[in-house]
Design a protein around this motif. Structure first.
Motif, short mmCIF file in Angstrom:
data_model
loop_
_atom_site.label_atom_id
_atom_site.label_comp_id
_atom_site.label_asym_id
_atom_site.label_seq_id
_atom_site.Cartn_x
_atom_site.Cartn_y
_atom_site.Cartn_z
N UNK A 126 7.44 4.83 -2.00
CA UNK A 126 8.48 6.09 -0.49
C UNK A 126 8.91 4.46 0.11
N UNK A 127 9.96 3.93 -0.88
CA UNK A 127 10.91 2.62 -0.30
C UNK A 127 10.38 2.41 0.03
N UNK A 128 9.34 1.70 0.17
CA UNK A 128 8.48 0.19 1.74
C UNK A 128 8.14 -0.54 0.43
N UNK A 129 7.27 -1.63 0.92
CA UNK A 129 6.95 -2.63 0.08
C UNK A 129 5.42 -2.95 0.99
N UNK A 130 4.50 -3.70 0.53
CA UNK A 130 3.31 -3.48 1.28
C UNK A 130 2.01 -3.30 0.75
N UNK A 131 1.08 -3.54 0.95
CA UNK A 131 -0.05 -3.51 0.32
C UNK A 131 -0.95 -2.45 -1.10
N UNK A 132 -1.65 -3.00 -1.42
CA UNK A 132 -1.54 -4.28 -2.25
C UNK A 132 -0.31 -5.25 -2.75
N UNK A 133 -0.80 -6.46 -2.12
CA UNK A 133 0.11 -7.20 -2.08
C UNK A 133 -0.72 -9.05 -2.56
N UNK A 134 -0.35 -9.46 -3.47
CA UNK A 134 -0.47 -10.99 -4.23
C UNK A 134 -0.30 -11.32 -3.10
N UNK A 135 -0.03 -12.80 -2.35
CA UNK A 135 0.48 -13.84 -2.20
C UNK A 135 -0.04 -15.59 -2.61
N UNK A 136 0.60 -16.24 -2.55
CA UNK A 136 0.56 -17.17 -3.38
C UNK A 136 0.35 -18.27 -2.31
N UNK A 137 -0.71 -19.12 -3.06
CA UNK A 137 -1.07 -20.11 -1.67
C UNK A 137 -0.11 -20.87 -1.11
N UNK A 138 0.51 -20.73 -1.60
CA UNK A 138 1.81 -21.04 -1.21
C UNK A 138 2.26 -20.05 0.30
N UNK A 139 1.77 -18.97 0.34
CA UNK A 139 1.96 -18.20 1.87
C UNK A 139 0.80 -18.20 2.86
N UNK A 140 -0.04 -18.65 1.80
CA UNK A 140 -1.06 -18.73 3.14
C UNK A 140 -1.27 -18.92 4.53
N UNK A 141 -0.49 -20.36 4.63
CA UNK A 141 -0.14 -20.29 6.01
C UNK A 141 0.66 -19.18 7.13
N UNK A 142 1.38 -18.66 6.53
CA UNK A 142 2.19 -17.08 6.93
C UNK A 142 1.37 -16.73 7.01
N UNK A 143 0.07 -16.36 6.25
CA UNK A 143 -0.74 -15.34 7.12
C UNK A 143 -1.42 -15.77 7.71
N UNK A 144 -1.90 -16.67 7.65
CA UNK A 144 -2.78 -17.70 8.83
C UNK A 144 -2.42 -17.60 10.18
N UNK A 145 -1.14 -17.26 10.33
CA UNK A 145 -0.74 -17.26 10.87
C UNK A 145 0.25 -15.99 11.83
N UNK A 146 -0.16 -14.70 11.33
CA UNK A 146 0.18 -13.79 12.31
C UNK A 146 -0.97 -13.23 13.01
N UNK A 147 -0.34 -13.19 14.39
CA UNK A 147 -0.30 -12.02 15.34
C UNK A 147 -1.72 -11.51 14.85
N UNK A 148 -2.93 -11.58 16.13
CA UNK A 148 -4.07 -10.50 15.00
C UNK A 148 -3.69 -9.49 15.51
#
Length: 190
Positions: free
Chosen positions: A131-153
């Protein structure tokens, strides 16, 4: 290639008024359907993040080769659950496949397609397109883990996906944006 799965199943489903993880669709609870799809994707391990109604949700996973972790701060939001799930993955995991339990259109084949696209392209993010969007399910490489861990609650992974489109490969998921927030959604999507 080692890809772990993080299945988010910790929320209380406040809009629904009861845990959506325990809603039944096609004879199975939503959390069981999602966990079976994750196991069927033939990657892993599969980490299921629990929170609200943790014991009842965990009982729905009986007999499946999944590892459950409890997010004691689940009420703070999805960002905390993502952090708990990513940290529970094997340190050797090259990527995390993040999924929710309320997307009824997600099957094992789609999850395998995400993993295959990652292996083929090496893209740091492989997201579902719908529907003209991108979302989950999604795969994130280990290089992106710090961004996932830094998300606001209260943030989910969508912001990480949208941050820089040049690092995202998309795999189409027809109807993927349809999730279950109300009992009417469950009936409509049947």
């Amino acid at each position: 290639m080692s890809v772990g799965v993080v299945l988010l199943a910790a929320g209380s489903s406040s809009r629904l008024g009861r845990p959506k993880q325990l809603l039944v669709h096609g004879g199975k609870t939503l959390v069981r359907r999602a966990a079976e799809a994750a196991v069927g994707a033939q990657c892993g391990p599969v980490v299921v993040v629990l929170g609200a109604q943790a014991q009842a949700v965990a009982s729905e996973l009986a007999g499946l080769p999944v590892h459950t972790v409890h997010n004691a701060a689940w009420e703070q939001g999805m960002g905390v659950s993502l952090r708990v799930g990513v940290r529970a993955l094997d340190p050797a995991a090259e990527a995390a496949l993040v999924m929710l339990c309320d997307q009824l259109r997600v099957e094992s084949g789609h999850l395998r397609a995400l993993v295959e696209a990652f292996g083929r392209t090496g893209s740091p993010i492989v997201a579902s397109g719908y529907e003209s969007a991108r979302g989950v399910p999604a795969l994130f490489s280990r290089a992106i883990f710090p961004e996932l861990e830094a998300l606001a609650p209260d943030e989910g992974a969508r912001g990480v996906i949208a941050r820089d489109s040049s690092r995202v490969v998309e795999v189409a998921l027809a109807g993927g944006g349809e999730d279950v927030d109300t009992t009417a959604d469950l009936s409509r999507l049947t």
